[in-house]
Design an enzyme around this catalytic site. Structure first.
Site, short mmCIF file in Angstrom:
data_model
loop_
_atom_site.label_atom_id
_atom_site.label_comp_id
_atom_site.label_asym_id
_atom_site.label_seq_id
_atom_site.Cartn_x
_atom_site.Cartn_y
_atom_site.Cartn_z
N GLN A 9 2.73 -9.21 13.59
CA GLN A 9 2.68 -7.92 14.28
C GLN A 9 1.27 -7.37 14.40
O GLN A 9 1.09 -6.23 14.82
CB GLN A 9 3.61 -6.91 13.61
CG GLN A 9 3.26 -6.50 12.21
CD GLN A 9 4.40 -5.76 11.53
OE1 GLN A 9 5.43 -6.35 11.18
NE2 GLN A 9 4.25 -4.45 11.36
N GLY A 38 11.07 4.71 8.04
CA GLY A 38 10.54 6.03 8.27
C GLY A 38 10.55 6.42 9.74
O GLY A 38 10.31 5.59 10.62
N HIS A 53 6.57 6.07 1.50
CA HIS A 53 7.40 4.95 1.06
C HIS A 53 8.31 5.36 -0.10
O HIS A 53 9.46 4.95 -0.17
CB HIS A 53 6.50 3.79 0.61
CG HIS A 53 5.68 3.18 1.69
ND1 HIS A 53 4.32 3.39 1.78
CD2 HIS A 53 6.01 2.39 2.74
CE1 HIS A 53 3.85 2.73 2.82
NE2 HIS A 53 4.85 2.12 3.42
N SER A 64 -0.56 4.18 5.36
CA SER A 64 -1.43 3.34 4.54
C SER A 64 -2.83 3.25 5.14
O SER A 64 -3.80 2.98 4.42
CB SER A 64 -0.82 1.93 4.41
OG SER A 64 0.44 2.00 3.78
N ASP A 66 7.38 5.98 12.38
CA ASP A 66 7.34 4.87 13.33
C ASP A 66 8.59 4.94 14.20
O ASP A 66 9.49 4.11 14.10
CB ASP A 66 7.26 3.54 12.59
CG ASP A 66 5.98 3.43 11.77
OD1 ASP A 66 4.90 3.38 12.36
OD2 ASP A 66 6.08 3.42 10.52
N ALA A 124 0.85 -1.20 0.00
CA ALA A 124 0.00 0.00 0.00
C ALA A 124 0.88 1.25 0.00
O ALA A 124 0.72 2.16 0.82
CB ALA A 124 -0.96 -0.01 1.18
N LEU A 125 1.81 1.30 -0.93
CA LEU A 125 2.85 2.33 -0.93
C LEU A 125 2.27 3.71 -1.22
O LEU A 125 1.41 3.88 -2.07
CB LEU A 125 3.94 2.00 -1.96
CG LEU A 125 4.63 0.64 -1.83
CD1 LEU A 125 5.79 0.55 -2.79
CD2 LEU A 125 5.10 0.38 -0.41
N HIS A 126 2.78 4.70 -0.49
CA HIS A 126 2.39 6.09 -0.67
C HIS A 126 3.66 6.93 -0.79
O HIS A 126 4.77 6.39 -0.86
CB HIS A 126 1.49 6.57 0.47
CG HIS A 126 2.01 6.24 1.84
ND1 HIS A 126 3.18 6.77 2.34
CD2 HIS A 126 1.52 5.43 2.82
CE1 HIS A 126 3.39 6.32 3.56
NE2 HIS A 126 2.40 5.50 3.88
#
Length: 290
Positions: free
Chosen positions: A62, A148, A38, A187, A151, A33-35
């Site tokens: 997770q 990133g 990413h 995402s 997080d 679900a790359l944006h």
């Protein structure tokens, strides 16, 4: 558009592609679900190494009970186009049977840091995250891995794992990318309705308010941020706050009132059924002399 990256799905295909890659390799681990966030990681990876690999794997370890594993967005064709446009050479897209051929018995334990902050809200999350990252490091054998800073706790824990386990990989943190209105790219943002999105903006507003109050020290930072979040708690729909903390970026322990130096102001909450996190790095100056 650049050439489409090679797509490998098995360990054997990955080993062959890795051997043929030549030069240094940077890995960008993702759940798809790359944006634009990413994409910025891929661009940073290109600056760091000769070859960029992107992994796409929605890691079941997770996700806790009742979380959004089944509905987590899976957009592989669009992800592949994004990787091509940003110049990634390799996409590793394993199935669950490749990453977990048997039910795992030996996994990574995240230790005390994994039970703090986000770990209180999502027990076991960091164990699963570190386990899959270690497996990706072992399979891909990158020289560099890019994550990133949105997080921030995840990034801190990966750096700790690399230090504690003597892993031969350089971990790079890349800045958070935001929408024009300030919402940190995620995402999960696509889950939000228009009204929910309007409420969700309180997270980034609270962090900015805290940063603006930084000269007053930790108490002033927390007070300014909480004032914004208190208003969001009465919005329609409301923001249900999970936490707001000012922590040491290396340990994620809350800082003392006299703290100086780097800190992270981190917040998380739920709007509707969507869990959102955000943070801002701060640098607290020495307290004024009295």
């Amino acid at each position: 558009m650049s050439a489409m990256p090679a797509v490998v799905r098995t360990r054997e295909e990955l080993a062959e592609a890795r051997a043929a890659a030549g030069g240094s390799l940077a890995l960008v681990p993702t759940m798809g679900a790359l944006h634009e966030g990413h994409r910025s990681l891929i661009r940073e990876a290109r600056r760091r190494a000769d070859v960029v690999a992107v992994s796409v794997f929605v890691n079941p370890l997770q996700f806790g009970p009742g979380e959004d594993f089944d509905r987590y967005p899976r957009t592989f064709d669009a992800d592949l186009r994004a990787c091509a446009e940003e110049g990634a050479a390799l996409v590793f897209a394993p199935g669950r049977e490749v990453m977990y051929p048997t039910e795992p018995q030996v996994t990574v334990r995240s230790g005390p840091m994994g039970a703090r902050v986000e770990g209180v809200t999502r027990p076991g999350h960091f164990d699963g995250m570190l386990t899959v990252v270690l497996k990706l490091f072992n399979l891909v054998r990158p020289d560099v891995a890019v994550f990133g800073q949105k997080d921030a706790q995840q990034l801190a824990m990966i750096r700790r794992m690399v230090l504690d386990l003597n892993l031969p990989v350089e971990v790079v943190g890349a800045p958070t990318v935001r929408e024009p209105d300030g919402l940190a790219l995620s995402s999960r943002n696509r889950y939000l309705s228009a009204d929910e999105r309007a409420t969700a903006l309180a997270l980034s507003r609270a962090l900015r308010a805290g940063a603006d109050a930084a000269r007053g020290g930790p108490e002033a930072i927390a007070g300014a941020a909480r004032a914004v979040l208190a208003e969001a708690a009465t919005a329609e729909p409301p923001l249900t706050l999970d936490y707001l903390v000012l922590v040491d970026p290396a340990t994620f322990l809350e800082v003392a009132d006299a703290h100086t130096g780097p800190a992270v102001l981190a917040a998380a909450g739920r709007v509707g059924a969507t869990h959102l996190i955000d943070n801002l790095p701060l640098d607290l100056g020495a307290p004024p002399e009295r």
